[in-house]
Design a protein around this motif. Structure first.
Motif, PDB file in Angstrom:
ATOM      1  N   HIS A   1       1.099  -1.054  -0.250  1.00 27.64           N
ATOM      2  CA  HIS A   1      -0.264  -0.225   0.458  1.00 27.64           C
ATOM      3  C   HIS A   1       0.799   0.856   0.115  1.00 27.64           C
ATOM      4  O   HIS A   1       1.880   1.765   0.841  1.00 27.64           O
ATOM      5  CB  HIS A   1      -0.866   0.039   1.264  1.00 27.64           C
ATOM      6  CG  HIS A   1      -1.937  -1.158   1.590  1.00 27.64           C
ATOM      7  ND1 HIS A   1      -3.217  -1.824   1.418  1.00 27.64           N
ATOM      8  CD2 HIS A   1      -1.380  -2.738   1.742  1.00 27.64           C
ATOM      9  CE1 HIS A   1      -3.385  -2.503   0.867  1.00 27.64           C
ATOM     10  NE2 HIS A   1      -2.646  -3.187   1.234  1.00 27.64           N
ATOM     11  N   THR A   2       0.286   2.060  -0.793  1.00 25.47           N
ATOM     12  CA  THR A   2       1.233   3.793  -1.106  1.00 25.47           C
ATOM     13  C   THR A   2       0.157   4.473  -1.100  1.00 25.47           C
ATOM     14  O   THR A   2      -0.168   4.196  -1.737  1.00 25.47           O
ATOM     15  CB  THR A   2       2.216   3.267  -2.372  1.00 25.47           C
ATOM     16  OG1 THR A   2       3.103   4.267  -1.677  1.00 25.47           O
ATOM     17  CG2 THR A   2       1.947   3.234  -3.804  1.00 25.47           C
ATOM     18  N   VAL A   3       0.453   5.520  -0.637  1.00 23.54           N
ATOM     19  CA  VAL A   3      -0.688   6.695  -0.569  1.00 23.54           C
ATOM     20  C   VAL A   3      -0.070   8.254  -1.236  1.00 23.54           C
ATOM     21  O   VAL A   3       1.399   8.860  -1.601  1.00 23.54           O
ATOM     22  CB  VAL A   3      -0.564   7.520   0.740  1.00 23.54           C
ATOM     23  CG1 VAL A   3      -1.596   8.812   0.349  1.00 23.54           C
ATOM     24  CG2 VAL A   3      -1.836   6.507   1.749  1.00 23.54           C
ATOM     25  N   GLY A   4      -0.578   8.620  -2.327  1.00 15.47           N
ATOM     26  CA  GLY A   4       0.008   9.114  -3.719  1.00 15.47           C
ATOM     27  C   GLY A   4      -0.414  10.637  -2.738  1.00 15.47           C
ATOM     28  O   GLY A   4      -1.150  10.981  -2.297  1.00 15.47           O
ATOM     29  N   PRO A   5       0.135  11.939  -3.516  1.00 19.18           N
ATOM     30  CA  PRO A   5      -0.050  13.331  -3.343  1.00 19.18           C
ATOM     31  C   PRO A   5      -1.239  13.137  -4.333  1.00 19.18           C
ATOM     32  O   PRO A   5      -1.397  13.202  -5.734  1.00 19.18           O
ATOM     33  CB  PRO A   5       1.520  13.650  -4.127  1.00 19.18           C
ATOM     34  CG  PRO A   5       2.094  12.627  -4.709  1.00 19.18           C
ATOM     35  CD  PRO A   5       1.347  11.192  -4.074  1.00 19.18           C
ATOM     36  N   ASN A   6      -2.006  14.115  -3.593  1.00 24.65           N
ATOM     37  CA  ASN A   6      -3.621  14.336  -4.014  1.00 24.65           C
ATOM     38  C   ASN A   6      -3.445  15.988  -4.870  1.00 24.65           C
ATOM     39  O   ASN A   6      -2.930  16.765  -4.332  1.00 24.65           O
ATOM     40  CB  ASN A   6      -4.273  14.724  -2.847  1.00 24.65           C
ATOM     41  CG  ASN A   6      -5.638  15.030  -3.666  1.00 24.65           C
ATOM     42  OD1 ASN A   6      -5.509  15.362  -4.527  1.00 24.65           O
ATOM     43  ND2 ASN A   6      -7.018  14.034  -2.906  1.00 24.65           N
TER      44      ASN A   6
ATOM     45  N   VAL B   1       6.412  -7.363  -9.658  1.00 23.29           N
ATOM     46  CA  VAL B   1       5.531  -6.209  -8.565  1.00 23.29           C
ATOM     47  C   VAL B   1       4.861  -5.528  -9.777  1.00 23.29           C
ATOM     48  O   VAL B   1       5.568  -4.923 -11.100  1.00 23.29           O
ATOM     49  CB  VAL B   1       6.037  -5.117  -7.980  1.00 23.29           C
ATOM     50  CG1 VAL B   1       5.497  -3.898  -7.599  1.00 23.29           C
ATOM     51  CG2 VAL B   1       7.493  -5.612  -6.602  1.00 23.29           C
ATOM     52  N   ALA B   2       3.266  -5.578  -9.722  1.00 20.76           N
ATOM     53  CA  ALA B   2       2.448  -4.666 -10.617  1.00 20.76           C
ATOM     54  C   ALA B   2       2.184  -3.144  -9.514  1.00 20.76           C
ATOM     55  O   ALA B   2       2.306  -3.545  -8.253  1.00 20.76           O
ATOM     56  CB  ALA B   2       1.608  -5.388 -10.968  1.00 20.76           C
ATOM     57  N   PHE B   3       2.684  -2.495 -10.309  1.00 19.35           N
ATOM     58  CA  PHE B   3       2.291  -0.469 -10.112  1.00 19.35           C
ATOM     59  C   PHE B   3       1.271  -0.063 -10.582  1.00 19.35           C
ATOM     60  O   PHE B   3       0.632  -0.349 -12.205  1.00 19.35           O
ATOM     61  CB  PHE B   3       3.170   0.336 -10.309  1.00 19.35           C
ATOM     62  CG  PHE B   3       4.282  -0.183  -9.311  1.00 19.35           C
ATOM     63  CD1 PHE B   3       4.131   0.806  -8.358  1.00 19.35           C
ATOM     64  CD2 PHE B   3       5.272  -0.567  -9.790  1.00 19.35           C
ATOM     65  CE1 PHE B   3       4.600   0.729  -7.453  1.00 19.35           C
ATOM     66  CE2 PHE B   3       5.779  -0.646  -8.637  1.00 19.35           C
ATOM     67  CZ  PHE B   3       6.373   0.558  -7.321  1.00 19.35           C
ATOM     68  N   PRO B   4      -0.121   0.193 -10.023  1.00 16.83           N
ATOM     69  CA  PRO B   4      -1.113   1.165 -11.138  1.00 16.83           C
ATOM     70  C   PRO B   4      -0.444   3.104 -11.265  1.00 16.83           C
ATOM     71  O   PRO B   4       0.860   2.512 -11.172  1.00 16.83           O
ATOM     72  CB  PRO B   4      -2.157   1.750  -9.752  1.00 16.83           C
ATOM     73  CG  PRO B   4      -1.138   1.501  -8.392  1.00 16.83           C
ATOM     74  CD  PRO B   4      -0.847   0.551  -8.485  1.00 16.83           C
ATOM     75  N   ALA B   5      -1.574   3.285 -12.214  1.00 16.16           N
ATOM     76  CA  ALA B   5      -0.778   4.779 -11.887  1.00 16.16           C
ATOM     77  C   ALA B   5      -1.190   5.691 -11.163  1.00 16.16           C
ATOM     78  O   ALA B   5      -1.914   6.199 -10.992  1.00 16.16           O
ATOM     79  CB  ALA B   5      -1.233   5.221 -13.797  1.00 16.16           C
ATOM     80  N   VAL B   6      -0.568   5.166  -9.578  1.00 13.01           N
ATOM     81  CA  VAL B   6      -0.645   6.304  -8.877  1.00 13.01           C
ATOM     82  C   VAL B   6      -1.058   8.038  -8.768  1.00 13.01           C
ATOM     83  O   VAL B   6       0.051   8.093  -9.745  1.00 13.01           O
ATOM     84  CB  VAL B   6       0.565   5.987  -8.170  1.00 13.01           C
ATOM     85  CG1 VAL B   6       0.409   6.740  -6.247  1.00 13.01           C
ATOM     86  CG2 VAL B   6       0.555   4.735  -7.412  1.00 13.01           C
ATOM     87  N   SER B   7      -1.603   8.338  -8.758  1.00 13.00           N
ATOM     88  CA  SER B   7      -2.151   9.815  -8.390  1.00 13.00           C
ATOM     89  C   SER B   7      -2.786  10.093  -9.901  1.00 13.00           C
ATOM     90  O   SER B   7      -3.396  11.006 -10.009  1.00 13.00           O
ATOM     91  CB  SER B   7      -1.377  10.399  -7.797  1.00 13.00           C
ATOM     92  OG  SER B   7      -0.306  10.402  -6.504  1.00 13.00           O
ATOM     93  N   ALA B   8      -2.666   9.075 -10.615  1.00 12.01           N
ATOM     94  CA  ALA B   8      -3.342   9.896 -12.697  1.00 12.01           C
ATOM     95  C   ALA B   8      -5.119  10.167 -12.062  1.00 12.01           C
ATOM     96  O   ALA B   8      -5.319  10.440 -13.058  1.00 12.01           O
ATOM     97  CB  ALA B   8      -2.690   8.607 -13.285  1.00 12.01           C
ATOM     98  N   GLY B   9      -4.907   9.203 -11.405  1.00  9.55           N
ATOM     99  CA  GLY B   9      -6.760   9.247 -11.288  1.00  9.55           C
ATOM    100  C   GLY B   9      -7.570  10.461 -10.717  1.00  9.55           C
ATOM    101  O   GLY B   9      -7.027  11.092 -10.491  1.00  9.55           O
ATOM    102  N   VAL B  10      -8.204  10.509  -8.898  1.00  6.48           N
ATOM    103  CA  VAL B  10      -8.846  11.468  -8.618  1.00  6.48           C
ATOM    104  C   VAL B  10      -8.058  12.324  -7.973  1.00  6.48           C
ATOM    105  O   VAL B  10      -8.607  13.006  -7.679  1.00  6.48           O
ATOM    106  CB  VAL B  10     -10.133  10.238  -7.192  1.00  6.48           C
ATOM    107  CG1 VAL B  10     -11.239   9.550  -8.707  1.00  6.48           C
ATOM    108  CG2 VAL B  10      -9.851   9.645  -6.705  1.00  6.48           C
ATOM    109  N   TYR B  11      -6.964  11.940  -7.409  1.00  5.81           N
ATOM    110  CA  TYR B  11      -6.263  12.534  -6.996  1.00  5.81           C
ATOM    111  C   TYR B  11      -5.098  14.034  -8.048  1.00  5.81           C
ATOM    112  O   TYR B  11      -4.531  15.010  -7.380  1.00  5.81           O
ATOM    113  CB  TYR B  11      -4.701  11.881  -6.709  1.00  5.81           C
ATOM    114  CG  TYR B  11      -5.172  11.341  -5.374  1.00  5.81           C
ATOM    115  CD1 TYR B  11      -6.218  10.886  -4.672  1.00  5.81           C
ATOM    116  CD2 TYR B  11      -3.936  10.391  -4.392  1.00  5.81           C
ATOM    117  CE1 TYR B  11      -6.741   9.981  -3.969  1.00  5.81           C
ATOM    118  CE2 TYR B  11      -4.259  10.423  -3.041  1.00  5.81           C
ATOM    119  CZ  TYR B  11      -5.623  10.213  -2.361  1.00  5.81           C
ATOM    120  OH  TYR B  11      -5.666   9.699  -1.613  1.00  5.81           O
ATOM    121  N   GLY B  12      -6.037  13.766  -8.978  1.00  3.36           N
ATOM    122  CA  GLY B  12      -5.928  14.369 -10.145  1.00  3.36           C
ATOM    123  C   GLY B  12      -4.564  15.352 -10.573  1.00  3.36           C
ATOM    124  O   GLY B  12      -4.128  15.822 -11.453  1.00  3.36           O
TER     125      GLY B  12
END
Length: 189
Positions: free
Chosen positions: A80-85, A115-126
């Motif tokens: 789990h990682t928290v992307g910047p908003n 390891v598989a990554f999503p596009a962290v912060s590219a969604g609702v985090y703008g």
């Protein structure tokens, strides 16, 4: 390290670890976070609640990463990682890059080679998809170079920082739509 971008559903990836674009509460949410929680089953939420009770009473900070079991997922672990908003003014590229490098360090520490990554912060985090792709690819390539230097390969000019104990051999960016796939494919060159 092999790095690729594919379009697909990250919850179906047969890798050692998938990365969750989590919120700081670790209690699930929408998008990738919600999909991973649903696919993993209620045990994932229970483990996240235990992390909040013990190690992370204030939640997971932006840019940091923490592992849990994968439960019903094909992947053994969820990182789990928290992307910047960006909507909250969190627009520092280094903070976004930290999501990827800290996740890879955690992966190496738990023994995950794929390891598989999503596009962290590219969604609702703008964040802009092209910016996320460029920052993510640069961060992963930088981590790979530090891994090579730590393993004794001749990589000039690098100071080796913590890259974990296991060599991460493959990173797969798993993207849910064509627009993101195009951005990551372009960043990979």
């Amino acid at each position: 390290m092999r790095i690729e971008a594919v379009q697909g559903d990250i919850t179906r990836e047969e890798v050692d670890a998938i990365v969750n674009a989590a919120n700081s509460s670790l209690m699930g949410g929408g998008g990738v976070d919600g999909a991973i929680h649903r696919a993993a089953g209620p045990e994932l939420l229970e483990e996240c609640m235990e992390l909040r009770r013990t190690e992370l009473p204030d939640g997971l900070p932006v840019g940091r990463a923490v592992p849990t079991a994968g439960y019903r997922l094909p992947a053994r672990w969820v990182i789990h990682t928290v992307g910047p908003n960006a909507h909250r003014g969190e627009t520092d590229p280094a903070l976004l890059a930290s999501c990827f490098t800290s996740s890879l360090t955690v992966a190496a520490d738990i023994g995950a080679r794929t390891v598989a990554f999503p596009a962290v912060s590219a969604g609702v985090y703008g964040w802009d998809a092209d910016d996320v792709a460029r920052i993510a690819v640069d961060a992963v390539r930088g981590f790979a170079a530090r891994q090579d230097a730590a393993s004794g390969r001749d990589v000039c000019g690098l100071d080796v920082t913590d890259v974990g104990t296991t060599t991460v051999e493959e990173v797969r960016f798993v993207l849910f739509d064509e627009r993101l796939l195009h951005a990551f494919s372009a960043a990979l060159g």
